[in-house]
Scaffold this motif. Structure first.
Motif, mmCIF file in Angstrom:
data_model
loop_
_atom_site.group_PDB
_atom_site.id
_atom_site.type_symbol
_atom_site.label_atom_id
_atom_site.label_comp_id
_atom_site.label_asym_id
_atom_site.label_seq_id
_atom_site.Cartn_x
_atom_site.Cartn_y
_atom_site.Cartn_z
ATOM 1 N N LYS A 184 0.814 -1.210 0.000
ATOM 2 C CA LYS A 184 0.000 0.000 0.000
ATOM 3 C C LYS A 184 0.854 1.268 0.000
ATOM 4 C CE LYS A 184 -3.903 -2.106 2.457
ATOM 5 N NZ LYS A 184 -4.768 -2.053 3.677
ATOM 6 N N ALA A 185 2.182 1.092 -0.041
ATOM 7 C CA ALA A 185 3.122 2.224 -0.016
ATOM 8 C C ALA A 185 2.859 3.131 1.171
ATOM 9 C CB ALA A 185 3.052 3.019 -1.313
ATOM 10 N N SER A 186 2.485 2.537 2.281
ATOM 11 C CA SER A 186 2.178 3.299 3.492
ATOM 12 C C SER A 186 3.282 3.075 4.511
ATOM 13 C CB SER A 186 0.833 2.849 4.071
ATOM 14 O OG SER A 186 0.548 3.503 5.281
ATOM 15 N N ARG A 187 3.796 4.165 5.073
ATOM 16 C CA ARG A 187 4.888 4.058 6.025
ATOM 17 C C ARG A 187 4.580 4.817 7.310
ATOM 18 N NH1 ARG A 187 8.219 -0.164 4.955
ATOM 19 N NH2 ARG A 187 8.302 -0.415 2.684
ATOM 20 N N LYS A 188 5.074 4.284 8.424
ATOM 21 C CA LYS A 188 5.022 4.925 9.729
ATOM 22 C C LYS A 188 6.458 5.189 10.186
ATOM 23 C CE LYS A 188 0.519 3.936 10.040
ATOM 24 N NZ LYS A 188 -0.562 4.942 10.062
ATOM 25 N N LEU A 189 6.611 5.977 11.226
ATOM 26 C CA LEU A 189 7.909 6.183 11.857
ATOM 27 C C LEU A 189 7.951 5.361 13.137
ATOM 28 C CD1 LEU A 189 10.631 7.658 12.347
ATOM 29 C CD2 LEU A 189 9.301 9.499 13.417
ATOM 30 N N ALA A 190 9.042 4.623 13.320
ATOM 31 C CA ALA A 190 9.204 3.813 14.526
ATOM 32 C C ALA A 190 10.442 4.254 15.287
ATOM 33 C CB ALA A 190 9.311 2.339 14.172
ATOM 34 N N LYS A 191 10.326 4.305 16.615
ATOM 35 C CA LYS A 191 11.463 4.576 17.496
ATOM 36 C C LYS A 191 11.636 3.397 18.433
ATOM 37 C CE LYS A 191 11.137 7.197 21.207
ATOM 38 N NZ LYS A 191 11.044 8.369 22.125
ATOM 39 N N PHE A 192 12.878 2.904 18.552
ATOM 40 C CA PHE A 192 13.171 1.756 19.399
ATOM 41 C C PHE A 192 14.248 2.123 20.414
ATOM 42 C CE2 PHE A 192 12.221 0.375 15.103
ATOM 43 C CZ PHE A 192 11.186 -0.529 15.278
ATOM 44 N N ASN A 193 14.036 1.732 21.659
ATOM 45 C CA ASN A 193 15.078 1.794 22.674
ATOM 46 C C ASN A 193 15.651 0.391 22.789
ATOM 47 O OD1 ASN A 193 16.525 1.716 25.201
ATOM 48 N ND2 ASN A 193 15.489 3.611 25.769
ATOM 49 N N PHE A 194 16.870 0.193 22.246
ATOM 50 C CA PHE A 194 17.414 -1.159 22.172
ATOM 51 C C PHE A 194 17.749 -1.715 23.556
ATOM 52 C CE2 PHE A 194 20.329 -4.533 20.873
ATOM 53 C CZ PHE A 194 19.675 -5.039 19.776
ATOM 54 N N ARG A 195 18.142 -0.856 24.474
ATOM 55 C CA ARG A 195 18.499 -1.324 25.812
ATOM 56 C C ARG A 195 17.278 -1.761 26.601
ATOM 57 N NH1 ARG A 195 22.372 3.879 27.057
ATOM 58 N NH2 ARG A 195 24.094 3.337 25.629
ATOM 59 N N GLU A 196 16.217 -0.964 26.515
ATOM 60 C CA GLU A 196 15.019 -1.240 27.312
ATOM 61 C C GLU A 196 14.001 -2.101 26.579
ATOM 62 O OE1 GLU A 196 13.470 2.440 28.763
ATOM 63 O OE2 GLU A 196 15.391 3.062 29.629
ATOM 64 N N LYS A 197 14.265 -2.379 25.295
ATOM 65 C CA LYS A 197 13.410 -3.248 24.480
ATOM 66 C C LYS A 197 11.976 -2.721 24.395
ATOM 67 C CE LYS A 197 16.748 -6.128 23.761
ATOM 68 N NZ LYS A 197 17.441 -6.160 22.451
ATOM 69 N N ASN A 198 11.830 -1.424 24.173
ATOM 70 C CA ASN A 198 10.502 -0.868 23.943
ATOM 71 C C ASN A 198 10.562 0.102 22.778
ATOM 72 O OD1 ASN A 198 11.565 1.547 24.996
ATOM 73 N ND2 ASN A 198 10.809 1.108 27.057
ATOM 74 N N GLY A 199 9.398 0.602 22.371
ATOM 75 C CA GLY A 199 9.378 1.503 21.229
ATOM 76 C C GLY A 199 8.011 2.111 21.016
ATOM 77 N N LYS A 200 7.914 2.904 19.944
ATOM 78 C CA LYS A 200 6.664 3.597 19.654
ATOM 79 C C LYS A 200 6.550 3.835 18.156
ATOM 80 C CE LYS A 200 3.996 7.699 21.074
ATOM 81 N NZ LYS A 200 3.999 8.914 21.934
ATOM 82 N N ILE A 201 5.309 3.784 17.650
ATOM 83 C CA ILE A 201 5.022 4.040 16.235
ATOM 84 C C ILE A 201 4.322 5.390 16.101
ATOM 85 C CG2 ILE A 201 3.835 3.211 14.172
ATOM 86 C CD1 ILE A 201 6.014 1.325 15.027
ATOM 87 N N TYR A 202 4.715 6.175 15.083
ATOM 88 C CA TYR A 202 4.140 7.497 14.844
ATOM 89 C C TYR A 202 3.554 7.550 13.430
ATOM 90 C CZ TYR A 202 7.459 8.566 18.614
ATOM 91 O OH TYR A 202 8.183 8.554 19.785
ATOM 92 N N ASP A 203 2.422 8.192 13.287
ATOM 93 C CA ASP A 203 1.809 8.389 11.972
ATOM 94 C C ASP A 203 2.511 9.511 11.219
ATOM 95 O OD1 ASP A 203 -0.128 6.415 12.314
ATOM 96 O OD2 ASP A 203 -1.521 7.811 13.283
ATOM 97 N N LEU A 204 2.508 9.414 9.886
ATOM 98 C CA LEU A 204 3.119 10.416 9.006
ATOM 99 C C LEU A 204 2.114 10.825 7.924
ATOM 100 C CD1 LEU A 204 6.568 8.629 8.558
ATOM 101 C CD2 LEU A 204 6.112 10.598 10.038
ATOM 102 N N PRO A 205 1.007 11.446 8.310
ATOM 103 C CA PRO A 205 -0.048 11.737 7.322
ATOM 104 C C PRO A 205 0.392 12.632 6.176
ATOM 105 C CG PRO A 205 -0.446 12.917 9.389
ATOM 106 C CD PRO A 205 0.633 11.926 9.664
ATOM 107 N N ALA A 206 1.341 13.540 6.404
ATOM 108 C CA ALA A 206 1.757 14.466 5.340
ATOM 109 C C ALA A 206 2.576 13.777 4.258
ATOM 110 C CB ALA A 206 2.550 15.627 5.936
ATOM 111 N N LEU A 207 3.016 12.538 4.502
ATOM 112 C CA LEU A 207 3.780 11.805 3.503
ATOM 113 C C LEU A 207 2.961 10.726 2.793
ATOM 114 C CD1 LEU A 207 7.246 11.346 5.284
ATOM 115 C CD2 LEU A 207 6.343 13.312 4.025
ATOM 116 N N GLU A 208 1.673 10.649 3.129
ATOM 117 C CA GLU A 208 0.824 9.636 2.508
ATOM 118 C C GLU A 208 0.626 9.873 1.016
ATOM 119 O OE1 GLU A 208 -0.532 6.752 3.647
ATOM 120 O OE2 GLU A 208 0.777 7.102 5.372
ATOM 121 N N LYS A 209 1.037 11.043 0.526
ATOM 122 C CA LYS A 209 0.944 11.337 -0.905
ATOM 123 C C LYS A 209 1.674 10.281 -1.724
ATOM 124 C CE LYS A 209 -0.446 14.408 -4.004
ATOM 125 N NZ LYS A 209 -1.876 14.730 -4.205
ATOM 126 N N ALA A 210 2.708 9.679 -1.150
ATOM 127 C CA ALA A 210 3.480 8.664 -1.870
ATOM 128 C C ALA A 210 2.613 7.477 -2.269
ATOM 129 C CB ALA A 210 4.663 8.204 -1.028
#
Length: 406
Positions: A184-210
């Motif tokens: 679907k050519a849809s992408r999110k932004l992910a952040k990972f803390n490798f030491r603590e083994k957690n993370g978060k996903i962020y939406d990127l609506p302004a780039l959905e034009k792709a």
């Protein structure tokens, strides 16, 4: 070093647009135009490989440049080599070996390549993500396995794309990537803390034009997919996201869990692709026709930073339609300038160029762009020079404007 004397001087005159606070603004005041009173010259230089061979099947392909801009490192995956090129002496300094398999193995297909102080190399692909030293020894395995992390906003199908455009922050062992649904050519932004083994996903609506310009060919002969580029960059420890079909730029602030959107109102080029295309086709002819519709609309390259002027630059291009599909692609080329706060401070069309510079980067205030010179690694080096305010644009000769076709 080799140096080819194809030099020309051009005067550039631009109109202006400004943007701040996410609101689109524009101005056309040449008196404040930072580009109005300068030209540029171009020389072509060639790297001396000595007794070795620098393989260039995909041009610069997968490469990275160290912080001081003294060396460029070009990955040769086929031969498991890293070509270390001295950009000051323009010589191949050495070739470093690495392993694809075994305890120090980095995997077969490398998509991300970065260098850190002390010549530590980060190589990441679908199979593995590894930090190795200059001897090829594994320093640390940074392979992301979705089941090992507690990730806020994680979707099941993201597990197979956590490595996409992966960026490592080596100081605090945080990683960032663009997982999503490839079909679907849809992408999110992910952040990972490798030491603590957690993370978060962020939406990127302004780039959905792709996603509006992805083309899928389904036929009896198989499947082909055309996708628009999504750029994810770390520049001086700042994180930027952009995509080719729109001039929007995100800046991500990891410690604040914050995304800031920059929007612009260009005057010399469209702000985004407008004409719709068919996203699914069933024949090669239809596939090529829809690709032509996408390419002959505006497309934007990634940001390029000049630390000497503290400005960011971005090229745009509109490819010309081709009657002969085997003919080289030619484009209408635009250049946009931004200050260090991403405020738009200049824009111009550059009719003397018929394609945007390839794999471009700034070194010592000059823009370097990859060129192939008789199958040798070369660069077109653009040097910006001040000229009298009323000096008009000179039409260069046919010989002078062929630097992009070397």
């Amino acid at each position: 070093m080799y140096k080819l004397g194809k030099t020309f001087v051009l005067a550039l005159f631009v109109a202006f647009a400004f943007s701040c606070g996410g609101e689109k603004e524009s101005a056309e005041n040449d008196s404040t135009n930072v580009l109005a009173n300068f030209s540029f010259s171009v020389d072509t230089v060639v790297v001396d490989p000595g007794e070795e061979l620098i393989s260039l099947p995909y041009g610069l392909g997968t490469h990275t440049i160290n912080e001081s801009k003294s060396h460029l490192y070009l990955l040769d995956g086929k031969n498991s080599l890293i070509n270390k090129v001295n950009l000051n002496s323009l010589k191949l300094e050495e070739q470093l070996s690495f392993e694809k398999e075994g305890p120090n193995g980095v995997g077969e297909y490398i998509e991300v390549f970065d260098v850190f102080p002390g010549e530590r190399f980060f190589l990441s692909g679908y199979e593995k993500s590894s930090l190795i030293d200059r001897e090829g020894e594994l320093i640390k395995d940074y392979t992301l396995k979705g089941d090992d992390f507690d990730i806020e906003g994680m979707e099941e199908n993201f597990k197979y794309s956590l490595h996409y455009k992966l960026i490592l922050s080596i100081e605090d062992e945080k990683l960032f990537s663009l997982p999503g649904d490839f079909m679907k050519a849809s992408r999110k932004l992910a952040k990972f803390n490798f030491r603590e083994k957690n993370g978060k996903i962020y939406d990127l609506p302004a780039l959905e034009k792709a996603s509006e310009y992805q083309i899928i060919l389904n036929s009896n002969d198989g499947m082909m997919i055309y996708v628009e580029e999504i750029h994810f960059q770390r520049i001086n420890n700042r994180y930027f996201l952009s995509t080719s079909p729109t001039n929007n730029i995100y800046e991500f602030f990891p410690e604040l869990d914050s995304l800031v959107l920059y929007e612009y109102e260009f005057t010399v080029a469209p702000n985004k692709k407008e004409k719709q295309i068919r996203n699914e086709v069933s024949s090669q002819e239809e596939f090529e026709s829809e690709m032509e519709k996408a390419r002959t609309q505006i497309g934007f390259e990634k940001l390029i930073y000049d630390d000497k002027s503290e400005r960011y630059y971005r090229f745009g291009r509109i490819y010309q339609a081709r009657e002969d599909k085997e003919a080289p692609l030619k484009a209408q080329v635009f250049l946009f300038a931004f200050d260090k706060n991403l405020k738009l401070i200049g824009e111009t069309e550059i009719p003397e160029l018929d394609r945007a510079p390839l794999s471009a980067f700034f070194k010592d205030g000059k823009l370097w762009s990859y060129v192939n010179v008789d199958d040798e690694l070369g660069f077109a080096v653009f040097d910006f020079v001040s000229v009298p305010k009323n000096n008009g644009r000179r039409n260069p000769s046919e010989r002078e404007i062929k630097i992009n076709n070397l």
